[in-house]
Each structure stands twice: as structure tokens, then as C-alpha cells.
Design a protein around this motif. Structure first.
Motif, PDB file in Angstrom:
ATOM      1  N   CYS A  90       0.822  -1.209   0.000  1.00 30.93           N
ATOM      2  CA  CYS A  90       0.000   0.000   0.000  1.00 30.93           C
ATOM      3  C   CYS A  90       0.860   1.265   0.000  1.00 30.93           C
ATOM      4  O   CYS A  90       0.329   2.379  -0.056  1.00 30.93           O
ATOM      5  N   ASP A  96       0.369  -1.816   5.370  1.00 30.16           N
ATOM      6  CA  ASP A  96       0.778  -3.147   4.904  1.00 30.16           C
ATOM      7  C   ASP A  96       0.668  -4.169   6.031  1.00 30.16           C
ATOM      8  O   ASP A  96       0.227  -5.307   5.809  1.00 30.16           O
ATOM      9  N   GLY A 102      -0.583  -6.203   1.976  1.00 29.65           N
ATOM     10  CA  GLY A 102      -1.172  -5.295   1.000  1.00 29.65           C
ATOM     11  C   GLY A 102      -2.322  -5.924   0.240  1.00 29.65           C
ATOM     12  O   GLY A 102      -3.078  -6.731   0.782  1.00 29.65           O
ATOM     13  N   ILE A 103      -2.441  -5.567  -1.044  1.00 31.97           N
ATOM     14  CA  ILE A 103      -3.539  -6.031  -1.891  1.00 31.97           C
ATOM     15  C   ILE A 103      -3.159  -7.352  -2.547  1.00 31.97           C
ATOM     16  O   ILE A 103      -2.094  -7.485  -3.148  1.00 31.97           O
ATOM     17  N   CYS A 123      -6.026   4.567  -4.190  1.00 33.66           N
ATOM     18  CA  CYS A 123      -5.772   3.929  -5.480  1.00 33.66           C
ATOM     19  C   CYS A 123      -4.559   4.535  -6.185  1.00 33.66           C
ATOM     20  O   CYS A 123      -3.770   3.819  -6.808  1.00 33.66           O
ATOM     21  N   LEU A 126      -1.507   3.054  -4.775  1.00 39.43           N
ATOM     22  CA  LEU A 126      -1.298   1.687  -5.249  1.00 39.43           C
ATOM     23  C   LEU A 126      -0.666   1.674  -6.637  1.00 39.43           C
ATOM     24  O   LEU A 126       0.168   0.811  -6.946  1.00 39.43           O
ATOM     25  N   LEU A 212      -1.480  -4.370 -12.109  1.00 36.64           N
ATOM     26  CA  LEU A 212      -2.586  -3.793 -11.346  1.00 36.64           C
ATOM     27  C   LEU A 212      -3.540  -3.064 -12.284  1.00 36.64           C
ATOM     28  O   LEU A 212      -3.100  -2.307 -13.151  1.00 36.64           O
TER      29      LEU A 212
END
Length: 391
Positions: A90, A96, A102-103, A123, A126, A212
Motif C-alpha cells: 500500500c 501493509d 497489501g492487496i 488507489c 497503489l 494492477l
């Protein structure tokens, strides 16, 4: 997917004959049907139908090491690359840690919240974090940002970039031209979004350097182009669209993040937002309904928390002639991130700020609020531009 005709498969002749007569000659035609449907079309027994499906699956998957024990996955030993889940940082160690790295990649993550809750800020960060080397929590890849609510915030992206450039310099790593690795698309209608999904996006993903994809936001189009009488049609398109995102995520090993809005609700099973400095509680739910919720892997909800300053402000009211709202405006806006749905996280919450250099987590919100007390006694008119807070 294997294109070999069924007549060359190692199957009993009766199964090959029945499947051929039913026009089930390829993996695609077989695997798009359930075992029950295959039984009805071919008049084969249940065991024969299952065998046909199993052989077709093996043709698609190949003969490699397809299965891994839980211990192998935990230790990451003898695992294929696609079997190991990756994460995108992140861009903040505290966040994190809260999200266990994270993601998730691959996966479909939804970020929900009201206006100005920090969704777009999250976003944008990211988009930059994914470009970092794995040593810093990134995947050394680019990002695709699909805007559906106006123009892309280019100026804000360039304000955040210096923070990531400094991180690379601190670790003596090669510099990255971050702005060159963010690909921007705009979609003002569902048809335009679908064109991007079926044409532009696969071309970008097939290059292998996109890790991403962000859609900001999914709700803007699907809420505006369907009325109440078209709820069933909207649900069908949403579910199909969500499945397409998950398929792309798995096929191209990329993370997908969709921004969603919230709706007010009178139902008891909702998420309560304590809003504003007067601590008004509102019950809200993520927009787009159950059809969309069923395809989301992870759901995070963001909200503003000005009410957290109430204790500090109430103690100071006796010494100040300023109104409650004027006092609140002197403080940086605390925002909350809460995990509503995730296969690897418990329901929990954390707090963060949005400053001039991006999104920053708060270690201890009580300690942070107490540290703001001296601001009530200082000159509120002077503020360091380098740490300007974005409301």
C-alpha cells in the motif's frame, strides 16, 4: 486450452461415441457444461460423465505439478508461480501490516466509501507502489487506471511520486519514471467500459508488465444507466462483468481494484459510519447489491472520522472562543479503513491520514489525537506547506 479432438483421447469407445453424437468434441464444449447436463445430452452414466469431465480438465491443465500441500504453499517450496499469492504494498508499512502485506494478487479487491473518504488517494498510491521492486513490496510492474467519474487526477499523482522516489534513493535502488508506467483510460458509459475490457485491456495485460488494474469507479456507471425496473438486467451484467475481472486477474496474474460507493440503508445488517464532528451515525451498505458482492474477494470500507477529535475539542472549548467547526478544521482529517470481507483477514479496522505525500497509517490513534492538543494553543494561521493536509 487444448484443441485436440475427443476422438484422440484415452477414453472408452462408448464415451467417445456418445460425446461425439452430442457434439461434445472439445474441452471447451465439455467444460462449459455441468456433469448433469453432460448426462442428459449424452445419456451416459454419472461415473462416465465425471470421467469425461476429468479427462477434459487434465487436457486443459496439462500434466505439471498442479497440486500443492498446505505446507508447500506456506513454505513456498516446489510451487508453480501461479500457485503462490502475491501482494502489492500500500506504500505505507503500517497499512501493509494491517492488510498482511497489501492487496492480494491475483484477486478482486473492492474499496468502498463516501465521497472524500480517501478512495482515489488510496488507489493512486497503489499505482505507484506496484512499480516498486519486490524488496520494497511492489511487483515491478505497471498499472492501468480506468476513470469513469471525470478526468484522471494527474496533478495529485505527481505530488505523491517524490515520496516513492525518495524510498528508492534510501535503498540505493535504480530510479523509476513512475508516471510512464500508469496507463489511463476513460469510460463514460457501460459500453465504453466494455470496449476497454474486451479490446484495450487484454492487449495491455498480454504484454506482461501490467500487474494492477483500477476501475474508479464501478458504481458510477451501473448506478446511473439502470433504473429500478431494470434491477434484474443490471444484476446479470454486473455478475458477468465481475466474473470477467476475476478471469483476467487469474489469467494475467494481476490485481484488480474496483472503487464503489455506498447507499443509505434501514436494514440492521449494515456498516455504521460515525460522520462529521458531531458524531452523526448513519447506516450504509456498499452499492450495487448482492450480485456484485458475490464476485468480490476482498472488501475494504473507508470513512472520515472528524468526531474522534471531540474529546480534545470539548476540553479546550472553555479556553477558546472559536466554534466547534472552526476548531475541527485546524486538525488533519483522520480516516478509517475497515476490513468487511477477506479470506485471509479478520474483521478489523485501522486509521490513516492523507497528506501532501500520500496515504499514511496511524500507529496509535489515541496517542495521535492527544499529540494534536498543542495545536489549540499555537497560531492556527501558520502551517508548513511541506506537510499540507488534503481534506
Amino acid at each position: 486450452m487444448s484443441t485436440e479432438d475427443i476422438t484422440h483421447w484415452e477414453l472408452p469407445p462408448r464415451i467417445i461415441r456418445a460425446a461425439t453424437e452430442a457434439n461434445l468434441r472439445s474441452c471447451h464444449s465439455i467444460l462449459t457444461l455441468s456433469v448433469g447436463d453432460i448426462q442428459r445430452k449424452t445419456n451416459l452414466s454419472l461415473s462416465d460423465s465425471k470421467l469425461l469431465t476429468m479427462i477434459a480438465s487434465k487436457k486443459v491443465l496439462g500434466t505439471g505439478n498442479l497440486y500443492h500441500s498446505a505446507l508447500q504453499l506456506l513454505r513456498r517450496e516446489n510451487c508453480s508461480p501461479t500457485a503462490i499469492r502475491k501482494v502489492i504494498s500500500c506504500g505505507c508499512p503500517l497499512l501493509d501490516r494491517f492488510l498482511r502485506g497489501g492487496i492480494l494478487v491475483p484477486g478482486l479487491t473492492e474499496i468502498v466509501g463516501e465521497s472524500s473518504s480517501g478512495k482515489t488517494q488510496f488507489c493512486l498510491q497503489l499505482c505507484l507502489a506496484v512499480q516498486l521492486p519486490s524488496k520494497l513490496g511492489g511487483l515491478h510492474g505497471g498499472a492501468v487506471y480506468i476513470c469513469t467519474e471525470g478526468s484522471f487526477p494527474t496533478k495529485r499523482l505527481h505530488q505523491i511520486i517524490p515520496f516513492f522516489e525518495n524510498r528508492l534513493a534510501e535503498h540505493q535502488l535504480d530510479p523509476i519514471v513512475f508516471s510512464d508506467n500508469v496507463y489511463i483510460e476513460h469510460a463514460m458509459t457501460i459500453e465504453e467500459l466494455q470496449d476497454i475490457m474486451e479490446d484495450t485491456l487484454p492487449k495491455l495485460l498480454s504484454r506482461g508488465n501490467i500487474r494492477l488494474v483500477i476501475i474508479d469507479s464501478i458504481a458510477a456507471l451501473f448506478r446511473s444507466e439502470f433504473d429500478f425496473k431494470e434491477a434484474a438486467q443490471r444484476a446479470t451484467r454486473l455478475h458477468k462483468f465481475g466474473r470477467q475481472l476475476i478471469r483476467y486477474s487469474s489469467e494475467y496474474d494481476a490485481g484488480f481494484v474496483c472503487v464503489n460507493q455506498v447507499s443509505d440503508s434501514m436494514n440492521s445488517r449494515t456498516f455504521d459510519i460515525q460522520q462529521g464532528e458531531r458524531n452523526i451515525v448513519r447506516s450504509v451498505i456498499p452499492a450495487l447489491g448482492l450480485a456484485w458482492s458475490n464476485v468480490v474477494n476482498i472488501r475494504l470500507i473507508l470513512s472520515r472520522c472528524e468526531y474522534l477529535y471531540n474529546t480534545v475539542i470539548n476540553d479546550a472549548n472553555a479556553e477558546s472562543n472559536e466554534s466547534h467547526s472552526d476548531l475541527v478544521s485546524q486538525f488533519p482529517v483522520i480516516r478509517k479503513i475497515k476490513v468487511l470481507l477477506a479470506p485471509h483477514l479478520r474483521t478489523s479496522e485501522s486509521y490513516f491520514l492523507v497528506d501532501g505525500l500520500g496515504v499514511k497509517g496511524i500507529e496509535n490513534v489515541t496517542t495521535f489525537i492527544a499529540s494534536q492538543m498543542p495545536k489549540l494553543k499555537s497560531d492556527y494561521g501558520t502551517r508548513n506547506p511541506a506537510v499540507q493536509i488534503h481534506q
